[in-house]
Write an enzyme that holds these catalytic residues in place. Sequence first.
Site, PDB file in Angstrom:
ATOM      1  CG  LEU A 116      -2.032  -0.960   1.321  1.00  0.00           C
ATOM      2  CD1 LEU A 116      -2.703  -0.890   2.676  1.00  0.00           C
ATOM      3  CD2 LEU A 116      -3.043  -0.649   0.228  1.00  0.00           C
ATOM      4  N   GLY A 117       2.028   1.157   0.596  1.00  0.00           N
ATOM      5  CA  GLY A 117       2.877   2.328   0.657  1.00  0.00           C
ATOM      6  C   GLY A 117       4.043   2.059   1.567  1.00  0.00           C
ATOM      7  CB  ILE A 118       7.406   2.797   1.604  1.00  0.00           C
ATOM      8  CG1 ILE A 118       7.252   1.653   0.603  1.00  0.00           C
ATOM      9  CG2 ILE A 118       8.602   2.569   2.497  1.00  0.00           C
ATOM     10  CD1 ILE A 118       8.390   1.525  -0.363  1.00  0.00           C
ATOM     11  N   GLY A 119       5.888   3.968   4.567  1.00  0.00           N
ATOM     12  CA  GLY A 119       5.812   5.125   5.447  1.00  0.00           C
ATOM     13  C   GLY A 119       7.119   5.326   6.167  1.00  0.00           C
ATOM     14  N   GLY A 120       7.111   6.303   7.068  1.00  0.00           N
ATOM     15  CA  GLY A 120       8.321   6.609   7.810  1.00  0.00           C
ATOM     16  C   GLY A 120       8.842   5.400   8.580  1.00  0.00           C
ATOM     17  CG  PHE A 121       7.485   4.580  11.908  1.00  0.00           C
ATOM     18  CD1 PHE A 121       8.562   4.891  12.705  1.00  0.00           C
ATOM     19  CD2 PHE A 121       6.422   5.451  11.860  1.00  0.00           C
ATOM     20  CE1 PHE A 121       8.576   6.049  13.457  1.00  0.00           C
ATOM     21  CE2 PHE A 121       6.421   6.606  12.603  1.00  0.00           C
ATOM     22  CZ  PHE A 121       7.508   6.912  13.409  1.00  0.00           C
ATOM     23  N   GLY A 122       8.060   2.001   7.987  1.00  0.00           N
ATOM     24  CA  GLY A 122       8.182   0.725   7.300  1.00  0.00           C
ATOM     25  C   GLY A 122       7.137   0.565   6.214  1.00  0.00           C
ATOM     26  CB  VAL A 176       1.635  -0.054   4.915  1.00  0.00           C
ATOM     27  CG1 VAL A 176       0.302  -0.445   5.521  1.00  0.00           C
ATOM     28  CG2 VAL A 176       2.352   0.925   5.818  1.00  0.00           C
ATOM     29  CG  ASP A 185       4.946  11.256  13.250  1.00  0.00           C
ATOM     30  OD1 ASP A 185       5.249  12.426  12.918  1.00  0.00           O
ATOM     31  OD2 ASP A 185       5.333  10.259  12.635  1.00  0.00           O
TER      32      ASP A 185
END
Length: 686
Positions: free
Chosen positions: A377-383, A385, A497
């Site tokens: 689904l995406g790549i966020g700040g923490f990893g 998804v 955040d």
Amino acid sequence: MQHMVKPVCILCLQCSLLYGVHLAAAVASAGDGNGGDQFAYSGFAGVKDLTLDGTAMVTPDGLLELTNGKPQVKGHAFHPTPLRFEESSSPEGGEKKAAVRSFSASFVFGIVTASPGVGGHGIALVITPTKDLSSGLASTYLGFLNRSSNGDNRNHIFAVELDTIQSPEFSDIDDNHVGIDINSLVSSNASDAGYYDDNTGEFKSLTLVSGKAMQVWVDYDDDATQIDVRLAPVGIKKPMKPLVSTRFNLSTVITDEAYVGFSASIGTMTSQHYVLGWSFGVGTQAPAIDMDKLSRLPGTGRRSKKSYRPKTIVIALPIVSVVLVIAVAAGVFLLIKRKFQRYVELREDWELEFGAHRLSYKDLLQATERFNNKNLLGIGGFGRVYKGVLPTSSSEVAVKRVSHDSRQGIKEFVAEVASIGRLRHRNLVQLFGYCRLKEELLLVYDYMPNGSLDKYLYSHDDKPTLNWAQRFQIIKGIASGLLYLHEEWEQIVIHRDIKPSNVLLDNDMNGRLGDFGLARLYNRDTELQTTVVAGTFGYMAPELALTGKASPLTDVFAFGAFLLEVTSGRRPVEQDIEGHRLLLTDWVFENCSKEQILAVIDPRLNGNINISEASLVLKLGLLCSHPMSNVRPTMRQVVQYLNGDMPLPEMSPMRFTFSLSALMQNQGFDSLLKSLGTISTLSIGR
Ligand SMILES: *[C@@H]1O[C@H](CO)[C@@H](O)[C@H](O)[C@H]1NC(C)=O
Ligand SMILES: *[C@@H]1O[C@H](CO)[C@@H](O)[C@H](O)[C@H]1NC(C)=O
Ligand SMILES: *[C@@H]1O[C@H](CO)[C@@H](O)[C@H](O)[C@H]1NC(C)=O
């Protein structure tokens, strides 16, 4: 044809042995018009003639450091002399534009961050007619273009970007991609970072901000007018299948004499961008970089230098001793065991009490089809998804993989996750549960079909944006979710955040806060420096930067920035053309005090707003993001103001007599901290 000069210098070998430094093997052979122009830097120790500006420098260890980890900076490094890209002009001359020849480039880079996986902006290999890129902006512009030059064919800039933030205004695909840029930051083609395995053909993902060294190859073929870009971890040989390609006759882009170099920049999330080695060839292959000569990246002390050697070492000794065979077998066994262990689920006694929230790794593998890229689904700040469907309940979920390096803080974190699992509010993304592996936590949330709010705020193409009523509803929803976290649950939960990318939209376009508590995993027990790095600059309250201590009022500060952002469609910190930082708060304040509210409303709303609501939100945004925490309202008051249950207090301009940006103008964040240290002793506010 070949002009590759291998420098074999006994003296150098001796010096390097004596002094323990690797002298750079930099070879620049001048082209003669028929053959190739080429050079190679196998490390940068002792290299003095690069043209550097901004934050770029050659470190004593022999790394080319492009950015230094401070927010909002840029750095450029160029090979000192231009290369000739065109065929040598025929003696008859003539007006006809000659064709740009085939060329090839290769470089090894690394992006180091304080917390693994959390970092910002990126590096670009650039070919430009000039070494002066001072008009390029930091942050999203990667240091080589600006608002007016972006997309302009007169730039004559070709670049390959390694971009670690998703900028919807440039239609970025994600926050971990490699793109081919022709005069524009809107890439001609881009791909998620990774490579295709030569043996299996399988796509293997790579994380650009992993702190690990990786190699990039860029090849232009003048017959096919095709550009191919490949990426691989250091030690893997150049993959056969390109990661990303584009067809374009670069004769219209690259000038006959052009400079080659790097541009890197940082926005609000900091990183250190390094180049370890680099080679280039026009009309010939780029010379090989000697991997053994490359310096190590900072923070990779555990790794021996040998690991930069290709992993496919052919042991061609005529007599292979038994000992060696045993050693290799043991090594392979250990490697397999280690690899296997990474995916072993960890359960410990203390976790029993959180049993209900524990999900099995097997179920999550099945839910996400073994974390198949098509479910990303995406790549966020923490990893990363992934979307998944739980086999037991068939419910749609989002599975977030968060890597953690140490066990430190994990116990408290899991306890927190478990208690967060009991939070229930219509404006929070519901956490289902978690699963714990050796180096990874898997967090399972409700799936939000409409994605995150930032995509709607910043996409510049024809995607529909949100109307005012939707925005106001999202604002009120997030305020009520935050009030619940701060005051209405059994414990005080600080989100830490708050920003549009952490606000997800449900089926009815209601805003829901996600990712609470995660910032804590990175902030716990760390130095102030790390706190600054892990937080997101424009949303960080001054006292949080100063003391590292989060409180409900630091959340209110970030919520204030969020209000201004949703109303104006602008980011909290932007840069003007001179490279000065512009704070959204200052700009809104200036316009509001001149009663020019309309000037700051997102132009994409075409003026279709409720003036009194928008003006309330803007004033409230300013009040919430006031530098002095005691001036900010609580979330309970915020909700009352938004519902019209209480009038907003009149703000005297005196309250804003000092502006944050005055403190930050052309100064590093350190000096901001210092100045805040002094200012907090003054009596300002109520
Ligand atoms: C690319 O453009 C140049 C200049 O216009 C031209 O001379 C050359 O033939 C073109 N290359 C191909 C393969 O079409
Ligand atoms: C983008 O690159 C991929 C990978 O090389 C390639 O398959 C695809 O055709 C390219 N797309 C365009 C529009 O060039
Ligand atoms: C943007 O960059 C271009 C090209 O470098 C430069 O000529 C121009 O002055 C810059 N624009 C602004 C507004 O700084």
